[in-house]
Design a protein around this motif. Structure first.
Motif, PDB file in Angstrom:
ATOM      1  N   ASN A 146       0.825  -1.209   0.000  1.00 30.04           N
ATOM      2  CA  ASN A 146       0.000   0.000   0.000  1.00 30.04           C
ATOM      3  C   ASN A 146       0.861   1.262   0.000  1.00 30.04           C
ATOM      4  OD1 ASN A 146      -2.281  -1.555   0.026  1.00 30.04           O
ATOM      5  ND2 ASN A 146      -2.780  -1.211   2.174  1.00 30.04           N
ATOM      6  N   MET A 147       1.909   1.260   0.805  1.00 30.08           N
ATOM      7  CA  MET A 147       2.780   2.425   0.856  1.00 30.08           C
ATOM      8  C   MET A 147       3.484   2.642  -0.484  1.00 30.08           C
ATOM      9  SD  MET A 147       2.523   3.898   3.827  1.00 30.08           S
ATOM     10  CE  MET A 147       0.769   3.454   3.797  1.00 30.08           C
ATOM     11  N   TRP A 148       3.872   1.542  -1.134  1.00 34.75           N
ATOM     12  CA  TRP A 148       4.515   1.647  -2.443  1.00 34.75           C
ATOM     13  C   TRP A 148       3.584   2.300  -3.456  1.00 34.75           C
ATOM     14  CZ3 TRP A 148       3.153  -0.879  -7.065  1.00 34.75           C
ATOM     15  CH2 TRP A 148       4.075  -0.727  -8.116  1.00 34.75           C
ATOM     16  N   VAL A 149       2.328   1.879  -3.439  1.00 38.20           N
ATOM     17  CA  VAL A 149       1.351   2.447  -4.374  1.00 38.20           C
ATOM     18  C   VAL A 149       1.098   3.913  -4.066  1.00 38.20           C
ATOM     19  CG1 VAL A 149      -1.049   2.353  -5.152  1.00 38.20           C
ATOM     20  CG2 VAL A 149       0.235   0.236  -4.803  1.00 38.20           C
ATOM     21  N   LEU A 150       0.880   4.230  -2.805  1.00 41.44           N
ATOM     22  CA  LEU A 150       0.510   5.595  -2.427  1.00 41.44           C
ATOM     23  C   LEU A 150       1.650   6.581  -2.628  1.00 41.44           C
ATOM     24  CD1 LEU A 150      -1.579   4.711   0.737  1.00 41.44           C
ATOM     25  CD2 LEU A 150      -2.455   5.704  -1.389  1.00 41.44           C
ATOM     26  N   ARG A 151       2.891   6.106  -2.527  1.00 40.81           N
ATOM     27  CA  ARG A 151       4.034   6.989  -2.805  1.00 40.81           C
ATOM     28  C   ARG A 151       4.066   7.396  -4.277  1.00 40.81           C
ATOM     29  NH1 ARG A 151       8.469   7.653   0.425  1.00 40.81           N
ATOM     30  NH2 ARG A 151       9.835   7.662  -1.402  1.00 40.81           N
ATOM     31  N   ARG A 152       3.463   6.586  -5.126  1.00 43.00           N
ATOM     32  CA  ARG A 152       3.396   6.899  -6.545  1.00 43.00           C
ATOM     33  C   ARG A 152       2.145   7.709  -6.878  1.00 43.00           C
ATOM     34  NH1 ARG A 152       6.679   3.455  -9.613  1.00 43.00           N
ATOM     35  NH2 ARG A 152       5.198   3.395 -11.341  1.00 43.00           N
ATOM     36  N   GLY A 153       1.317   7.955  -5.870  1.00 40.55           N
ATOM     37  CA  GLY A 153       0.154   8.808  -6.033  1.00 40.55           C
ATOM     38  C   GLY A 153       0.459  10.215  -5.543  1.00 40.55           C
ATOM     39  N   ALA A 154      -0.595  10.928  -5.170  1.00 34.86           N
ATOM     40  CA  ALA A 154      -0.398  12.299  -4.691  1.00 34.86           C
ATOM     41  C   ALA A 154      -1.380  12.616  -3.581  1.00 34.86           C
ATOM     42  CB  ALA A 154      -0.549  13.287  -5.846  1.00 34.86           C
ATOM     43  N   PRO A 155      -1.338  11.844  -2.475  1.00 38.70           N
ATOM     44  CA  PRO A 155      -2.248  12.142  -1.362  1.00 38.70           C
ATOM     45  C   PRO A 155      -1.872  13.449  -0.684  1.00 38.70           C
ATOM     46  CG  PRO A 155      -0.655  10.477  -0.700  1.00 38.70           C
ATOM     47  CD  PRO A 155      -0.438  10.713  -2.167  1.00 38.70           C
ATOM     48  N   THR A 156      -2.855  14.119  -0.131  1.00 39.96           N
ATOM     49  CA  THR A 156      -2.594  15.382   0.559  1.00 39.96           C
ATOM     50  C   THR A 156      -2.736  15.252   2.074  1.00 39.96           C
ATOM     51  OG1 THR A 156      -4.904  16.026   0.153  1.00 39.96           O
ATOM     52  CG2 THR A 156      -3.244  16.806  -1.411  1.00 39.96           C
ATOM     53  N   ASP A 157      -3.676  14.445   2.532  1.00 43.51           N
ATOM     54  CA  ASP A 157      -3.823  14.205   3.971  1.00 43.51           C
ATOM     55  C   ASP A 157      -3.028  12.953   4.309  1.00 43.51           C
ATOM     56  OD1 ASP A 157      -4.599  13.762   6.607  1.00 43.51           O
ATOM     57  OD2 ASP A 157      -6.649  14.450   6.265  1.00 43.51           O
ATOM     58  N   LEU A 158      -1.756  13.133   4.603  1.00 43.31           N
ATOM     59  CA  LEU A 158      -0.846  11.995   4.710  1.00 43.31           C
ATOM     60  C   LEU A 158      -1.139  11.123   5.919  1.00 43.31           C
ATOM     61  CD1 LEU A 158       2.518  13.694   3.666  1.00 43.31           C
ATOM     62  CD2 LEU A 158       0.686  12.747   2.249  1.00 43.31           C
ATOM     63  N   ARG A 159      -1.505  11.726   7.029  1.00 43.60           N
ATOM     64  CA  ARG A 159      -1.780  10.930   8.234  1.00 43.60           C
ATOM     65  C   ARG A 159      -3.047  10.100   8.054  1.00 43.60           C
ATOM     66  NH1 ARG A 159       0.651  11.063  12.878  1.00 43.60           N
ATOM     67  NH2 ARG A 159       1.628  13.081  12.383  1.00 43.60           N
ATOM     68  N   GLY A 201      -3.450   0.189  11.553  1.00 44.61           N
ATOM     69  CA  GLY A 201      -3.898   1.542  11.232  1.00 44.61           C
ATOM     70  C   GLY A 201      -3.078   2.597  11.952  1.00 44.61           C
ATOM     71  N   ILE A 202      -2.762   2.349  13.212  1.00 40.18           N
ATOM     72  CA  ILE A 202      -1.937   3.288  13.977  1.00 40.18           C
ATOM     73  C   ILE A 202      -0.544   3.396  13.371  1.00 40.18           C
ATOM     74  CG2 ILE A 202      -0.819   3.662  16.214  1.00 40.18           C
ATOM     75  CD1 ILE A 202      -3.327   2.419  17.497  1.00 40.18           C
ATOM     76  N   LEU A 203       0.007   2.240  12.955  1.00 45.90           N
ATOM     77  CA  LEU A 203       1.312   2.270  12.284  1.00 45.90           C
ATOM     78  C   LEU A 203       1.254   3.151  11.039  1.00 45.90           C
ATOM     79  CD1 LEU A 203       4.226   1.122  11.983  1.00 45.90           C
ATOM     80  CD2 LEU A 203       3.215  -0.689  10.555  1.00 45.90           C
ATOM     81  N   GLY A 204       0.183   3.024  10.275  1.00 45.67           N
ATOM     82  CA  GLY A 204       0.034   3.837   9.080  1.00 45.67           C
ATOM     83  C   GLY A 204      -0.081   5.311   9.380  1.00 45.67           C
ATOM     84  N   SER A 205      -0.804   5.647  10.448  1.00 43.87           N
ATOM     85  CA  SER A 205      -0.951   7.066  10.802  1.00 43.87           C
ATOM     86  C   SER A 205       0.366   7.670  11.261  1.00 43.87           C
ATOM     87  CB  SER A 205      -2.017   7.228  11.895  1.00 43.87           C
ATOM     88  OG  SER A 205      -1.558   6.712  13.136  1.00 43.87           O
ATOM     89  N   LEU A 206       1.230   6.847  11.863  1.00 39.93           N
ATOM     90  CA  LEU A 206       2.533   7.332  12.319  1.00 39.93           C
ATOM     91  C   LEU A 206       3.526   7.473  11.168  1.00 39.93           C
ATOM     92  CD1 LEU A 206       2.917   5.242  15.610  1.00 39.93           C
ATOM     93  CD2 LEU A 206       2.328   7.669  15.419  1.00 39.93           C
ATOM     94  N   LEU A 207       3.494   6.513  10.240  1.00 43.00           N
ATOM     95  CA  LEU A 207       4.473   6.512   9.151  1.00 43.00           C
ATOM     96  C   LEU A 207       3.996   7.273   7.921  1.00 43.00           C
ATOM     97  CD1 LEU A 207       5.857   2.853   9.263  1.00 43.00           C
ATOM     98  CD2 LEU A 207       6.760   4.912  10.339  1.00 43.00           C
ATOM     99  N   GLY A 208       2.690   7.472   7.800  1.00 42.70           N
ATOM    100  CA  GLY A 208       2.160   8.144   6.624  1.00 42.70           C
ATOM    101  C   GLY A 208       2.803   9.491   6.335  1.00 42.70           C
ATOM    102  N   PRO A 209       2.884  10.393   7.327  1.00 44.26           N
ATOM    103  CA  PRO A 209       3.499  11.700   7.047  1.00 44.26           C
ATOM    104  C   PRO A 209       4.947  11.612   6.592  1.00 44.26           C
ATOM    105  CG  PRO A 209       2.200  11.776   9.067  1.00 44.26           C
ATOM    106  CD  PRO A 209       2.269  10.343   8.659  1.00 44.26           C
ATOM    107  N   ARG A 210       5.656  10.551   6.959  1.00 44.00           N
ATOM    108  CA  ARG A 210       7.053  10.388   6.534  1.00 44.00           C
ATOM    109  C   ARG A 210       7.176   9.678   5.198  1.00 44.00           C
ATOM    110  NH1 ARG A 210      10.280   8.539  12.074  1.00 44.00           N
ATOM    111  NH2 ARG A 210       9.674  10.324  13.361  1.00 44.00           N
ATOM    112  N   LEU A 211       6.430   8.588   5.033  1.00 44.15           N
ATOM    113  CA  LEU A 211       6.595   7.764   3.843  1.00 44.15           C
ATOM    114  C   LEU A 211       5.862   8.315   2.627  1.00 44.15           C
ATOM    115  CD1 LEU A 211       6.230   4.170   5.343  1.00 44.15           C
ATOM    116  CD2 LEU A 211       8.322   5.443   4.870  1.00 44.15           C
ATOM    117  N   LEU A 212       4.807   9.090   2.851  1.00 43.43           N
ATOM    118  CA  LEU A 212       3.975   9.531   1.734  1.00 43.43           C
ATOM    119  C   LEU A 212       4.218  10.983   1.342  1.00 43.43           C
ATOM    120  CD1 LEU A 212       0.595   7.855   2.790  1.00 43.43           C
ATOM    121  CD2 LEU A 212       2.428   6.930   1.355  1.00 43.43           C
TER     122      LEU A 212
END
Length: 214
Positions: A146-159, A201-212
Protein backbone atom coordinates in the motif's frame (compact mmCIF):
# COMPACT_ATOMS: atom_id res chain seq x y z
CA UNK A 1 7.86 37.11 -20.87
CA UNK A 2 9.30 35.03 -23.69
CA UNK A 3 11.83 33.45 -21.34
CA UNK A 4 9.04 32.53 -18.92
CA UNK A 5 7.10 30.85 -21.72
CA UNK A 6 10.21 28.97 -22.76
CA UNK A 7 10.75 27.72 -19.20
CA UNK A 8 7.13 26.55 -18.96
CA UNK A 9 7.37 24.82 -22.32
CA UNK A 10 10.57 23.08 -21.21
CA UNK A 11 8.93 21.87 -17.98
CA UNK A 12 5.84 20.46 -19.64
CA UNK A 13 7.40 19.32 -22.89
CA UNK A 14 8.06 15.78 -21.70
CA UNK A 15 4.76 15.35 -19.88
CA UNK A 16 2.60 12.50 -21.09
CA UNK A 17 -1.04 11.84 -20.23
CA UNK A 18 -1.56 9.29 -17.45
CA UNK A 19 -3.18 6.13 -18.83
CA UNK A 20 -6.77 5.60 -17.81
CA UNK A 21 -7.19 3.42 -14.71
CA UNK A 22 -3.46 3.64 -14.03
CA UNK A 23 -4.03 4.14 -10.30
CA UNK A 24 -6.34 1.14 -10.09
CA UNK A 25 -3.75 -1.01 -11.85
CA UNK A 26 -1.08 0.21 -9.44
CA UNK A 27 -3.24 -0.78 -6.48
CA UNK A 28 -3.75 -4.21 -7.99
CA UNK A 29 -0.03 -4.53 -8.71
CA UNK A 30 0.83 -3.53 -5.15
CA UNK A 31 -1.91 -5.19 -3.09
CA UNK A 32 -2.48 -8.55 -4.80
CA UNK A 33 1.15 -9.79 -4.79
CA UNK A 34 1.51 -8.51 -1.22
CA UNK A 35 -1.61 -10.44 -0.20
CA UNK A 36 -0.13 -13.55 -1.83
CA UNK A 37 3.06 -13.03 0.20
CA UNK A 38 0.96 -12.83 3.38
CA UNK A 39 -0.83 -16.07 2.49
CA UNK A 40 2.45 -17.87 1.79
CA UNK A 41 3.88 -16.52 5.04
CA UNK A 42 0.86 -17.76 6.97
CA UNK A 43 1.04 -21.20 5.35
CA UNK A 44 4.78 -21.45 6.02
CA UNK A 45 4.57 -20.39 9.66
CA UNK A 46 1.18 -21.69 10.78
CA UNK A 47 -0.55 -23.66 8.05
CA UNK A 48 -4.30 -23.94 7.57
CA UNK A 49 -6.46 -24.71 10.58
CA UNK A 50 -6.45 -28.43 11.26
CA UNK A 51 -10.24 -28.75 11.06
CA UNK A 52 -10.63 -26.78 7.82
CA UNK A 53 -13.08 -29.22 6.24
CA UNK A 54 -15.44 -28.88 9.20
CA UNK A 55 -14.80 -25.13 9.55
CA UNK A 56 -15.98 -24.45 6.00
CA UNK A 57 -19.39 -25.75 7.05
CA UNK A 58 -19.67 -23.34 9.99
CA UNK A 59 -21.47 -20.00 9.56
CA UNK A 60 -19.16 -18.42 12.15
CA UNK A 61 -16.15 -19.11 9.92
CA UNK A 62 -17.68 -17.22 7.02
CA UNK A 63 -18.90 -14.40 9.26
CA UNK A 64 -15.34 -13.98 10.55
CA UNK A 65 -14.01 -14.00 7.00
CA UNK A 66 -16.65 -11.53 5.78
CA UNK A 67 -15.95 -9.12 8.65
CA UNK A 68 -12.31 -8.81 7.66
CA UNK A 69 -12.96 -8.81 3.91
CA UNK A 70 -15.59 -6.04 4.15
CA UNK A 71 -13.35 -3.84 6.30
CA UNK A 72 -10.45 -4.38 3.90
CA UNK A 73 -12.60 -3.56 0.87
CA UNK A 74 -13.98 -0.37 2.41
CA UNK A 75 -10.48 0.77 3.42
CA UNK A 76 -8.91 -0.05 0.05
CA UNK A 77 -11.61 1.94 -1.76
CA UNK A 78 -11.02 4.89 0.57
CA UNK A 79 -7.24 4.67 0.12
CA UNK A 80 -7.76 4.64 -3.64
CA UNK A 81 -9.70 7.90 -3.39
CA UNK A 82 -7.18 9.48 -1.02
CA UNK A 83 -4.31 8.72 -3.39
CA UNK A 84 -5.46 11.63 -5.57
CA UNK A 85 -4.74 15.28 -4.71
CA UNK A 86 -8.46 16.04 -4.71
CA UNK A 87 -9.43 12.77 -3.04
CA UNK A 88 -11.37 12.35 0.17
CA UNK A 89 -12.09 9.57 2.61
CA UNK A 90 -15.63 9.39 1.25
CA UNK A 91 -17.92 7.36 3.48
CA UNK A 92 -15.23 5.07 4.86
CA UNK A 93 -15.86 5.83 8.52
CA UNK A 94 -19.67 5.38 8.35
CA UNK A 95 -19.20 2.14 6.41
CA UNK A 96 -16.54 0.87 8.83
CA UNK A 97 -18.72 1.81 11.80
CA UNK A 98 -21.66 -0.05 10.26
CA UNK A 99 -19.54 -3.17 9.70
CA UNK A 100 -18.28 -3.08 13.29
CA UNK A 101 -21.80 -2.43 14.59
CA UNK A 102 -23.19 -5.44 12.73
CA UNK A 103 -20.36 -7.57 14.07
CA UNK A 104 -21.13 -6.30 17.57
CA UNK A 105 -24.76 -7.40 17.19
CA UNK A 106 -23.59 -10.83 16.02
CA UNK A 107 -21.14 -11.12 18.95
CA UNK A 108 -23.70 -10.07 21.56
CA UNK A 109 -26.28 -12.43 20.05
CA UNK A 110 -23.84 -15.33 20.31
CA UNK A 111 -23.18 -14.50 23.95
CA UNK A 112 -26.89 -14.26 24.73
CA UNK A 113 -27.52 -17.70 23.20
CA UNK A 114 -24.59 -19.34 25.01
CA UNK A 115 -24.24 -20.58 28.60
CA UNK A 116 -22.47 -18.19 30.94
CA UNK A 117 -19.63 -20.65 31.53
CA UNK A 118 -18.62 -20.36 27.86
CA UNK A 119 -18.24 -16.57 27.93
CA UNK A 120 -14.53 -16.67 28.68
CA UNK A 121 -13.87 -19.03 25.77
CA UNK A 122 -15.99 -16.94 23.41
CA UNK A 123 -14.24 -13.69 24.40
CA UNK A 124 -10.68 -14.70 25.34
CA UNK A 125 -10.37 -18.05 23.62
CA UNK A 126 -6.95 -19.68 23.73
CA UNK A 127 -5.04 -17.26 21.51
CA UNK A 128 -5.92 -13.73 22.62
CA UNK A 129 -2.33 -12.81 23.67
CA UNK A 130 -0.82 -13.46 20.24
CA UNK A 131 -3.76 -13.05 17.84
CA UNK A 132 -3.38 -9.25 17.29
CA UNK A 133 0.39 -9.60 16.88
CA UNK A 134 0.04 -12.32 14.24
CA UNK A 135 -2.53 -10.24 12.38
CA UNK A 136 -0.09 -7.33 12.49
CA UNK A 137 2.69 -9.58 11.15
CA UNK A 138 0.62 -10.88 8.24
CA UNK A 139 -0.53 -7.33 7.48
CA UNK A 140 3.00 -6.01 6.96
CA UNK A 141 3.47 -7.22 3.35
CA UNK A 142 0.16 -5.61 2.36
CA UNK A 143 1.06 -2.48 4.29
CA UNK A 144 4.34 -2.25 2.36
CA UNK A 145 2.46 -2.74 -0.90
CA UNK A 146 0.00 0.00 0.00
CA UNK A 147 2.78 2.43 0.86
CA UNK A 148 4.51 1.65 -2.44
CA UNK A 149 1.35 2.45 -4.37
CA UNK A 150 0.51 5.60 -2.43
CA UNK A 151 4.03 6.99 -2.80
CA UNK A 152 3.40 6.90 -6.54
CA UNK A 153 0.15 8.81 -6.03
CA UNK A 154 -0.40 12.30 -4.69
CA UNK A 155 -2.25 12.14 -1.36
CA UNK A 156 -2.59 15.38 0.56
CA UNK A 157 -3.82 14.21 3.97
CA UNK A 158 -0.85 12.00 4.71
CA UNK A 159 -1.78 10.93 8.23
CA UNK A 160 -5.35 9.98 7.31
CA UNK A 161 -4.19 8.23 4.15
CA UNK A 162 -1.61 6.27 6.13
CA UNK A 163 -4.20 5.32 8.74
CA UNK A 164 -6.73 4.04 6.21
CA UNK A 165 -4.02 2.24 4.22
CA UNK A 166 -3.00 0.60 7.50
CA UNK A 167 -6.59 -0.43 8.23
CA UNK A 168 -6.80 -1.97 4.75
CA UNK A 169 -3.59 -3.90 5.36
CA UNK A 170 -4.65 -4.92 8.86
CA UNK A 171 -8.01 -6.24 7.68
CA UNK A 172 -6.28 -8.11 4.84
CA UNK A 173 -3.85 -9.58 7.36
CA UNK A 174 -6.76 -10.56 9.60
CA UNK A 175 -8.47 -12.27 6.68
CA UNK A 176 -5.27 -14.23 6.00
CA UNK A 177 -4.93 -15.17 9.67
CA UNK A 178 -8.56 -16.33 9.82
CA UNK A 179 -7.64 -19.32 7.66
CA UNK A 180 -5.46 -20.61 10.50
CA UNK A 181 -7.35 -19.36 13.56
CA UNK A 182 -9.58 -21.96 15.23
CA UNK A 183 -11.46 -19.48 17.41
CA UNK A 184 -15.20 -19.57 16.72
CA UNK A 185 -16.25 -16.86 19.18
CA UNK A 186 -17.61 -13.78 17.46
CA UNK A 187 -16.81 -11.68 20.56
CA UNK A 188 -13.20 -12.88 20.19
CA UNK A 189 -13.13 -11.73 16.57
CA UNK A 190 -14.72 -8.39 17.43
CA UNK A 191 -12.17 -7.62 20.16
CA UNK A 192 -8.89 -9.22 19.17
CA UNK A 193 -9.10 -9.14 15.39
CA UNK A 194 -10.19 -5.51 15.55
CA UNK A 195 -7.24 -4.75 17.82
CA UNK A 196 -4.80 -6.25 15.31
CA UNK A 197 -6.40 -4.23 12.51
CA UNK A 198 -6.27 -1.05 14.58
CA UNK A 199 -2.58 -1.59 15.39
CA UNK A 200 -1.78 -1.57 11.69
CA UNK A 201 -3.90 1.54 11.23
CA UNK A 202 -1.94 3.29 13.98
CA UNK A 203 1.31 2.27 12.28
CA UNK A 204 0.03 3.84 9.08
CA UNK A 205 -0.95 7.07 10.80
CA UNK A 206 2.53 7.33 12.32
CA UNK A 207 4.47 6.51 9.15
CA UNK A 208 2.16 8.14 6.62
CA UNK A 209 3.50 11.70 7.05
CA UNK A 210 7.05 10.39 6.53
CA UNK A 211 6.60 7.76 3.84
CA UNK A 212 3.98 9.53 1.73
CA UNK A 213 5.49 13.01 1.61
CA UNK A 214 5.90 14.33 -1.94
Amino acid sequence: MRKTDDIIDALVGDLKPVPRHALARRFAAGALPALAVSLVLMLAILGLRIDMAEALMLPVFWIKSAYNALLATAAFLAAYQLARPDGSRGRFFPFAAAIVAIMTVVAVSQLMMSPAETYRTLIIGSSAPHCPLLIFLFALPVFAGNMWVLRRGAPTDLRLTGFIAGIAAGAAGAWVYSWFCTENGMPFVLVWYSLGILLTGILGSLLGPRLLRW
